[in-house]
Design an enzyme around this catalytic site. Structure first.
Site, mmCIF file in Angstrom:
data_model
loop_
_atom_site.group_PDB
_atom_site.id
_atom_site.type_symbol
_atom_site.label_atom_id
_atom_site.label_comp_id
_atom_site.label_asym_id
_atom_site.label_seq_id
_atom_site.Cartn_x
_atom_site.Cartn_y
_atom_site.Cartn_z
ATOM 1 N N HIS A 27 5.058 -9.105 -5.478
ATOM 2 C CA HIS A 27 4.004 -8.104 -5.339
ATOM 3 C C HIS A 27 3.514 -8.031 -3.891
ATOM 4 O O HIS A 27 3.226 -6.948 -3.373
ATOM 5 C CB HIS A 27 2.829 -8.443 -6.253
ATOM 6 C CG HIS A 27 3.128 -8.285 -7.704
ATOM 7 N ND1 HIS A 27 2.365 -7.535 -8.561
ATOM 8 C CD2 HIS A 27 4.134 -8.776 -8.470
ATOM 9 C CE1 HIS A 27 2.857 -7.583 -9.783
ATOM 10 N NE2 HIS A 27 3.942 -8.334 -9.749
ATOM 11 N N ASP A 122 -3.944 -4.716 -6.847
ATOM 12 C CA ASP A 122 -2.920 -5.032 -7.834
ATOM 13 C C ASP A 122 -3.554 -5.124 -9.220
ATOM 14 O O ASP A 122 -4.759 -5.379 -9.350
ATOM 15 C CB ASP A 122 -2.256 -6.365 -7.468
ATOM 16 C CG ASP A 122 -0.794 -6.421 -7.845
ATOM 17 O OD1 ASP A 122 -0.387 -5.684 -8.760
ATOM 18 O OD2 ASP A 122 -0.049 -7.207 -7.224
#
Length: 466
Positions: A27, A122
């Site tokens: 990520h 996120d």
């Protein structure tokens, strides 16, 4: 760092954006690549992360982008040296998510001081939209998965408080519905785990759905050329901007291949080596590793398999893996563990095939590196990414597995590899042609630049909106 005024009608001021990824390298680096693209187009970017991983991030992040740090509060059971999900068990990953939830007061103070116009976050930090709204900041959830993954999550609407509904099944594109209904029992069990979670904290699915529901806009690491149906479906469900960012591949792999591996790869002809890697957070059992290596030996091609073990795994398991590490098949195969420069190895002339777990970055790096694709997914979004590549784009083959438990055999490994590596079969010819088309799309730098500029334009419109 001084704050900027938030006047929507002052177009001379640069857009100021804070990037806040979760603590998983799969990520973090998409956030890094998006940060670089934004900064190259005049956006003022600030990157938030832990002090212990700054050095790794700084190697890839534009040197002009400042990095601000926050600290993880202590959580019972979470070792102090765990700062990312790399090589962590699910129990430790869950504790790490709880630690991220506990950073909320710190992040709120940082945002209040910086006063950016936008925070890109996120899904693990599903509380960010609420914090941002209180401070007058627009929040953008950045999906580092393919759009098909979040589209399928919406489709089934699986949370502890919501059941699938028939009206959802009528709305999605036929291709997406067909894929979701074709999931096998072992794939459904994995998705159910992510839907329900394993502890008191919110599950993956509930965090994801909450992030999409309460943010001001959704960004997705994809393109209309690859995933138009899924992108449009997500937009139709939430009735808010869904902003494709492009695939955001780094311009060129940095660093060097480890000398021993480079010397070994240089022994083989162009496009003949099968590279087998499963990222930093996917682990095979010892039994699976042995079956995989046996299948690789049966292909007749040279192969390099990078097979890792959990950092906190039992000593006996690590010792059993060490028995498997080394040269195989008379020097034609190599099995190793630990970190390797994956993008650089994939672009080595000798490498012609990638067996991977279905991570978005691994797929795209393999395609751009000139590899044929063989998929062996193990969890979550990996299954949906694989469905996209195998069923929608027909640019990969999947290793056949037993429906109930996902077991694969050495013969299945051999068959999949030889399908894409040996000319002759109708299926192999189609897959090779489609992966070449996909490579052509991904290598269009002008297309990526258009997506970046379009993304920035939409961010400015978002900031100007009420």
């Amino acid at each position: 760092m001084g704050s900027l005024a938030m006047e929507g009608d002052n177009h001379d001021q640069p857009l100021q954006v804070v990037m806040f990824p979760s603590l998983a390298f799969g990520h973090i680096f998409p956030f890094v690549h998006l940060s670089n693209a934004l900064a190259a187009n005049g956006v003022k970017v600030t990157f938030l992360t832990l002090p212990s991983i700054v050095a790794k991030i700084r190697l890839a992040l534009d040197p002009n982008i400042p990095i601000l740090n926050y600290e993880l509060p202590p959580i019972d059971g979470l070792p102090s040296d765990v700062d990312t999900t790399a090589r962590c068990s699910e129990v430790l990953v869950e504790l790490l998510r709880q630690a991220m939830d506990a950073t909320r007061p710190q992040i709120a103070k940082i945002l209040a001081k910086l006063s950016p116009q936008v925070i890109v976050f996120d899904f693990v930090q599903g509380w960010v939209p609420e914090v941002a709204e209180l401070l007058g900041i627009k929040s953008v959830y950045f999906c580092v998965f393919n759009a098909i993954s979040i589209a399928s999550t919406i489709l089934f609407g699986v949370t502890p408080h919501q059941r699938p509904s028939l009206w959802r099944l009528r709305l999605p594109p036929r291709e997406l519905l067909s894929i979701c209904l074709s999931l096998k029992p072992y794939e459904l069990r994995s998705l159910l785990y992510y839907a329900c979670g394993s502890g008191p904290a919110a599950s993956y699915f509930s965090r994801l759905l909450s992030s999409m529901a309460f943010c001001d806009a959704i960004a997705v690491k994809s393109t209309y050329e690859v995933e138009a149906p899924s992108i449009k479906y997500v937009s139709s469900q939430y009735r808010k901007p869904v902003l494709p960012t492009g695939v955001l591949l780094p311009k060129a792999p940095a660093g060097d291949i480890e000398p021993k591996l480079d010397e070994w790869l240089n022994k083989f002809p162009k496009g003949t080596v099968v590279l087998c890697m499963f990222g930093s957070e996917t682990y095979l059992s010892v039994k699976q590793k042995k079956e995989l290596v046996a299948g690789l030996e049966m292909t007749g091609f040279p192969f390099l398999a990078v097979l890792n073990t959990l950092a906190y795994a039992a000593k006996a398991k690590k010792q059993e893996l060490e028995v498997e590490i080394g040269e195989k098949a008379g020097g034609r195969g190599m099995v190793c563990s630990g970190w390797v420069n994956q993008p650089l190895i994939m672009s080595h002339p000798a490498v012609g095939c990638s067996i991977n777990h279905g991570g978005v970055s691994s797929i795209m790096e393999a395609v751009v590196g000139g590899c044929q694709l063989v998929m062996l997914p193990f969890k979550g979004d990996q299954y949906m990414n694989t469905k996209l590549m195998v069923k929608q784009l027909r640019a990969a083959v999947e290793i056949n597995r037993r429906a109930w438990d996902g077991w694969f055999t050495r013969k299945a490994v051999r068959k999949a590899v030889r399908t894409v590596m040996v000319d002759g079969s109708k299926k192999g010819t189609l897959v090779r042609a489609n992966v070449a088309k996909l490579r052509g799309i991904l290598q269009q730098q002008e297309l990526q630049e258009d997506y970046t500029k379009g993304f920035i334009t939409m961010l400015k419109e978002l900031v100007a909106s009420p």
